[in-house]
Design a protein around this motif. Structure first.
Motif, PDB file in Angstrom:
ATOM      1  N   GLU A 102      -5.601   5.365  -5.285  1.00 56.80           N
ATOM      2  CA  GLU A 102      -5.662   4.446  -4.209  1.00 56.80           C
ATOM      3  C   GLU A 102      -3.989   3.631  -4.723  1.00 56.80           C
TER       4      GLU A 102
ATOM      5  N   SER B  89      -5.678  -1.315   1.321  1.00 55.37           N
ATOM      6  CA  SER B  89      -6.306  -0.942   2.737  1.00 55.37           C
ATOM      7  C   SER B  89      -7.378  -0.640   2.772  1.00 55.37           C
ATOM      8  N   GLY B  90      -7.864  -1.484   4.145  1.00 57.15           N
ATOM      9  CA  GLY B  90      -9.633  -2.110   4.180  1.00 57.15           C
ATOM     10  C   GLY B  90     -10.081  -3.631   3.711  1.00 57.15           C
ATOM     11  N   HIS B  91      -9.231  -3.735   2.361  1.00 58.60           N
ATOM     12  CA  HIS B  91      -9.319  -5.012   1.888  1.00 58.60           C
ATOM     13  C   HIS B  91      -9.560  -5.991   3.324  1.00 58.60           C
ATOM     14  N   ALA B  92     -10.967  -6.540   3.209  1.00 55.11           N
ATOM     15  CA  ALA B  92     -10.688  -8.331   4.130  1.00 55.11           C
ATOM     16  C   ALA B  92     -10.039  -9.996   4.128  1.00 55.11           C
TER      17      ALA B  92
ATOM     18  N   ASN C 174     -10.217 -11.304   6.855  1.00 53.57           N
ATOM     19  CA  ASN C 174      -9.102 -11.190   8.076  1.00 53.57           C
ATOM     20  C   ASN C 174      -7.822 -11.466   8.656  1.00 53.57           C
TER      21      ASN C 174
ATOM     22  N   PRO D  27     -12.572  -6.484  -0.655  1.00 54.13           N
ATOM     23  CA  PRO D  27     -13.100  -6.063   0.449  1.00 54.13           C
ATOM     24  C   PRO D  27     -13.823  -7.342   1.204  1.00 54.13           C
TER      25      PRO D  27
END
Lengths: 113, 113
Positions: B1, B27-30, B51, B96
């Motif tokens: 990763e 990737s995918g961490h808000a 976000n 995340p």
């Protein structure tokens, strides 16, 4: 405003010595205590996250304890090696902080061969 | 990763100039954080995004600092104009969601002359 205090500011030890650092924090509004290791020119690396009073965590030669009632955490390194030379940061997450970390000023460890 | 990426790694500018730093979180961490670490001090939160929305920017000097995360992924931090006291390491971290372990990039070391 949360106040996190670390001691000592810097430490020089010989290879093979064991050492420990202290992190003090306010015991109210506690959510979690984090320890990070930060080597020069690298990313800070998480060592431990502790949430419960009396928590003890261990990773190889490094261990940590947590006392949330009196507001302190200890980080221990057994048999220090030159590669342990780094800045050790502790950080607090408060219960109403939306996850942000409040850091202490760090302890700079130098291990001499 | 892949980890958190930051660029540039080093930047030297003169006071009153402008500078921008870039961060690509995991990737995918808000949740994304920018911290400022001045020599001899612990990292201090500048701004936290969830976000593409700002959660906390209470310690961002808004007269000269700005940050954005337009599509909820990459983020940029800008200083305009820079002052001598802005010399520091600027760290980006992602997670995340708030209250989880934060993963840090290697930082950008800014020197203002």
């Amino acid at each position: 405003i949360l106040n996190v205090e670390q001691s000592p500011q810097s430490l020089h030890v010989q290879e093979g010595d064991s050492t420990n650092f202290t992190c003090g924090f306010p015991s109210s509004n506690f959510y979690a205590l984090h320890w990070y290791r930060w080597e020069t020119a690298k990313s800070p690396e998480a060592l431990f996250v502790m949430t419960l009073n009396g928590d003890e965590k261990k990773k190889g030669r490094i261990s940590a304890t947590l006392n949330t009632k009196e507001g302190y955490s200890y980080l221990y390194i057994k048999g220090s090696q030159p590669e342990d030379s780094a800045t050790y940061l502790c950080a607090l997450t408060g219960g109403t902080s939306y996850g942000k970390l409040t850091f202490g000023q760090g302890t700079i460890l130098t291990v001499h061969p | 990763e892949a980890g958190v990426a930051q660029s540039p790694r080093y930047k030297i500018i003169e006071k009153r100039q402008s500078v921008a730093f870039w961060c690509n979180p995991i990737s995918g961490h808000a949740t994304l954080y920018w911290y400022q670490q001045i020599l001899g001090q612990g990292p201090k939160l500048l701004i936290q995004f969830q976000n593409n929305g700002v959660v906390d920017d209470s310690q961002l000097p808004k007269d000269r600092f700005s940050a954005e995360r337009l599509k909820g992924v990459d983020s940029t931090l800008k200083i305009q104009p820079a002052k001598l006291e802005d010399s520091a390491v600027y760290l980006c971290a992602s997670t995340p969601s708030g209250y989880n372990e934060q993963f840090f990039g290697p930082g950008t070391r800014l020197t203002v002359l």
